[in-house]
Write an enzyme that holds these catalytic residues in place. Structure first.
Site, PDB file in Angstrom:
ATOM      1  N   SER A 102      40.762 -54.254  69.983  1.00 33.88           N
ATOM      2  CA  SER A 102      40.057 -55.535  70.042  1.00 33.88           C
ATOM      3  C   SER A 102      39.107 -55.619  71.232  1.00 33.88           C
ATOM      4  O   SER A 102      37.990 -56.126  71.105  1.00 33.88           O
ATOM      5  CB  SER A 102      41.064 -56.688  70.105  1.00 33.88           C
ATOM      6  N   HIS A 160      40.461 -59.229  75.437  1.00 31.06           N
ATOM      7  CA  HIS A 160      39.232 -59.659  74.766  1.00 31.06           C
ATOM      8  C   HIS A 160      38.147 -60.000  75.786  1.00 31.06           C
ATOM      9  O   HIS A 160      36.988 -59.578  75.651  1.00 31.06           O
ATOM     10  CB  HIS A 160      39.510 -60.882  73.896  1.00 31.06           C
TER      11      HIS A 160
END
Length: 200
Positions: A102, A160
């Site tokens: 991610s 993230h």
């Protein structure tokens, strides 16, 4: 931490990250190719393909995002253990670690947004709804900031945000860093070749 970039907890996690990579990886690869073609500072080392550049970007972004996540987890663990004891810290945080691509995908998304600010995004199940990529990235970052502040635990929000920061920095300074790395590697190869010839 490199292997954790290519590992996923569930098949759905794996599938979603790969779909996102398929959606944005092409534009990030175009950025890598453009950087290689347009770089003019100093002795330019030509590339046969932008793929190694993209792979280096992707792997480094993933490791950087995982590092951010691990540092934050370690700081939180030490703080909680200092205040409430080691057992409470272990119960509260367990063995947290970043897992998945991610962060690297986030980096590709942010770099794509920087390179193509006029691009439009669509929602996978609602393709008729489009919005600017900048708004999409801002929404994703805002959601992760909210996740950090509200301590949501469903996603690794720090990874993230680390990936997003890496993508932004790489957009501005990545071409120069990549070119320097290539020059260093080429020079070392030449030195090794000269040393081998001299030994003969």
């Amino acid at each position: 931490m490199l292997t954790s970039v290519f590992s996923h907890q569930t098949f759905l996690h794996f599938a979603f990250n790969n779909y996102a990579l398929w959606s944005f990886g092409g534009s990030a690869l175009i950025v890598a190719a453009h950087h290689a073609a347009s770089y003019r500072s100093g002795a330019h080392v030509p590339e046969a393909s932008p793929t190694p550049h993209f792979l280096a970007f992707f792997a480094t972004a993933g490791v950087f995002a995982a590092t951010v996540s691990h540092i934050v987890a370690a700081v939180r663990f030490r703080r909680i253990s200092a205040l409430h004891g080691l057992d409470v810290a272990r119960a509260a945080l367990g063995r947290q670690g970043s897992l998945g691509a991610s962060g690297a995908v986030y980096a590709a998304v942010v770099m794509s947004a920087c390179a193509f600010p006029d691009a439009q995004l669509g929602i996978i199940f609602l393709p008729f709804i489009t919005f600017p990529i900048g708004a999409g990235v801002a929404g994703l970052v805002a959601a992760d900031v909210a996740g950090v502040l509200l301590r949501w635990r469903m996603f690794d929000h720090w990874a993230h945000l680390g990936g997003a920061a890496f993508g932004w920095v790489y957009w501005w300074y990545g071409a120069e860093a990549w070119e320097r790395l290539k020059r260093v590697l080429v020079e070392r190869l030449r030195m090794g070749a000269r040393g081998a010839v001299e030994q003969r």
